[in-house]
Design a protein around this motif. Structure first.
Motif, PDB file in Angstrom:
ATOM      1  N   GLU A   1     -19.588 -29.731  -9.669  1.00  0.00           N
ATOM      2  CA  GLU A   1     -18.707 -30.228  -8.617  1.00  0.00           C
ATOM      3  C   GLU A   1     -17.607 -31.134  -9.143  1.00  0.00           C
ATOM      4  O   GLU A   1     -16.799 -31.633  -8.370  1.00  0.00           O
ATOM      5  N   ARG A   2     -17.575 -31.342 -10.473  1.00  0.00           N
ATOM      6  CA  ARG A   2     -16.632 -32.302 -11.040  1.00  0.00           C
ATOM      7  C   ARG A   2     -15.584 -31.617 -11.913  1.00  0.00           C
ATOM      8  O   ARG A   2     -15.809 -30.538 -12.465  1.00  0.00           O
ATOM      9  N   TRP A   3     -14.451 -32.268 -12.011  1.00  0.00           N
ATOM     10  CA  TRP A   3     -13.434 -31.922 -13.005  1.00  0.00           C
ATOM     11  C   TRP A   3     -13.986 -32.314 -14.371  1.00  0.00           C
ATOM     12  O   TRP A   3     -14.448 -33.442 -14.557  1.00  0.00           O
TER      13      TRP A   3
ATOM     14  N   LEU B   1      -3.709 -35.484  -5.831  1.00  0.00           N
ATOM     15  CA  LEU B   1      -4.956 -35.129  -6.506  1.00  0.00           C
ATOM     16  C   LEU B   1      -5.550 -33.820  -6.007  1.00  0.00           C
ATOM     17  O   LEU B   1      -6.479 -33.291  -6.621  1.00  0.00           O
ATOM     18  N   ASP B   2      -5.036 -33.278  -4.916  1.00  0.00           N
ATOM     19  CA  ASP B   2      -5.685 -32.149  -4.237  1.00  0.00           C
ATOM     20  C   ASP B   2      -4.841 -30.881  -4.213  1.00  0.00           C
ATOM     21  O   ASP B   2      -4.961 -30.078  -3.296  1.00  0.00           O
ATOM     22  N   PHE B   3      -3.984 -30.702  -5.194  1.00  0.00           N
ATOM     23  CA  PHE B   3      -3.172 -29.477  -5.304  1.00  0.00           C
ATOM     24  C   PHE B   3      -2.346 -29.227  -4.043  1.00  0.00           C
ATOM     25  O   PHE B   3      -2.141 -28.082  -3.644  1.00  0.00           O
TER      26      PHE B   3
ATOM     27  N   ALA C   1     -14.915 -25.610  -6.149  1.00  0.00           N
ATOM     28  CA  ALA C   1     -14.253 -26.170  -4.967  1.00  0.00           C
ATOM     29  C   ALA C   1     -12.788 -26.489  -5.258  1.00  0.00           C
ATOM     30  O   ALA C   1     -11.913 -26.274  -4.410  1.00  0.00           O
ATOM     31  N   GLN C   2     -12.502 -26.994  -6.444  1.00  0.00           N
ATOM     32  CA  GLN C   2     -11.127 -27.312  -6.801  1.00  0.00           C
ATOM     33  C   GLN C   2     -10.278 -26.052  -6.969  1.00  0.00           C
ATOM     34  O   GLN C   2      -9.116 -26.035  -6.585  1.00  0.00           O
TER      35      GLN C   2
ATOM     36  N   ALA D   1     -11.707 -27.026 -13.954  1.00  0.00           N
ATOM     37  CA  ALA D   1     -11.909 -27.248 -12.519  1.00  0.00           C
ATOM     38  C   ALA D   1     -13.234 -26.711 -12.007  1.00  0.00           C
ATOM     39  O   ALA D   1     -13.773 -25.727 -12.518  1.00  0.00           O
ATOM     40  N   SER D   2     -13.725 -27.348 -10.957  1.00  0.00           N
ATOM     41  CA  SER D   2     -14.926 -26.883 -10.262  1.00  0.00           C
ATOM     42  C   SER D   2     -14.565 -25.737  -9.329  1.00  0.00           C
ATOM     43  O   SER D   2     -13.383 -25.536  -9.002  1.00  0.00           O
TER      44      SER D   2
ATOM     45  N   GLN E   1      -9.449 -24.875  -3.549  1.00  0.00           N
ATOM     46  CA  GLN E   1      -8.407 -25.723  -2.978  1.00  0.00           C
ATOM     47  C   GLN E   1      -7.034 -25.326  -3.509  1.00  0.00           C
ATOM     48  O   GLN E   1      -6.063 -25.183  -2.758  1.00  0.00           O
ATOM     49  N   CYS E   2      -6.965 -25.114  -4.817  1.00  0.00           N
ATOM     50  CA  CYS E   2      -5.694 -24.740  -5.444  1.00  0.00           C
ATOM     51  C   CYS E   2      -5.209 -23.389  -4.942  1.00  0.00           C
ATOM     52  O   CYS E   2      -4.041 -23.239  -4.559  1.00  0.00           O
TER      53      CYS E   2
END
Length: 215
Positions: free
Chosen positions: A166-168, A107-109, A133-134, A130-131, A137-138
């Motif tokens: 903050e959400r997908w 789930l976290d790339f 933060a995501q 994507a947010s 992360q990616c």
């Protein structure tokens, strides 16, 4: 199979059907071909290692997997059922033995789990949901997994405002400015520039590389 309904073409985006869930079902073939054509245009050859982030039901994987040498296609897809449906309906399970694609349902790339450096990475319509933060992360994961001369091709929806949530968000899309996308890349010692490559859903392609490499 016969008739449009066999391919989910009457269903809305996000419906629980392997083609409709990943985008407009009537453009399933076109969006896959777009990615294959772009990456081969950029220099992808059968001997390169490719990571497909958000590989879904193998919309593009059904072209990349047969093309690449055995063991050279890697895919990340949190929804394991999509990969299974893609294998069952698009490629056939014999491809697993013949081409040995590698999949993760992280789930976290998490790209590092593959213990492989990639020549090419593609993320079609990932940053469009994507947010911040995501995205960070990616980019952080890809930056550590990309070959020094590697290329990361990713799409986003260009807009006048930057998504701050903050959400997908799915199946709806979020927008970012080009300035913000370049800043995201720069925070990870990467550089990003747009490429004029047609996208049937109106998204914008970015080519992202290590800062030491010119685009």
């Amino acid at each position: 199979m016969s008739g449009k309904d066999d391919f989910g073409q009457s269903l809305p985006i996000g419906a629980h059907h392997y083609r409709a869930y990943v985008g407009p079902p009537e453009k399933y073939d076109l969006v896959g071909a777009m990615q294959f054509n772009l990456l081969t245009h950029l220099g992808l050859r059968e001997f390169h290692y490719l990571l497909d982030i958000g590989c879904g039901s193998l919309r593009a994987g059904r072209l990349f997997i047969p093309y690449l040498l055995s063991g050279h296609y890697y895919g990340i897809e949190p929804q394991a059922w999509l990969v299974e449906e893609g294998l069952n309906n698009e490629l056939g399970r014999e491809i697993l033995q013949l081409k040995r694609p590698v999949f993760s349902h992280d789930l976290d790339f998490n790209c590092l789990r593959f213990d492989q450096k990639f020549d090419f990475v593609v993320a079609q319509s990932i940053f469009s949901h994507a947010s911040p933060a995501q995205i960070h992360q990616c980019l952080g994961e890809v930056g550590l997994s990309l070959q020094p001369t590697g290329v990361f091709a990713a799409t986003f929806v260009a807009g006048k405002v930057d998504y701050q949530g903050e959400r997908w968000i799915y199946p709806e899309c979020v927008t970012y400015t080009l300035k913000q996308m370049k800043q995201f890349a720069g925070d990870h010692n990467l550089i990003a520039e747009t490429i004029d490559w047609p996208h049937p859903n109106g998204q914008t392609w970015l080519l992202i590389k290590r800062r030491a490499n010119r685009i």
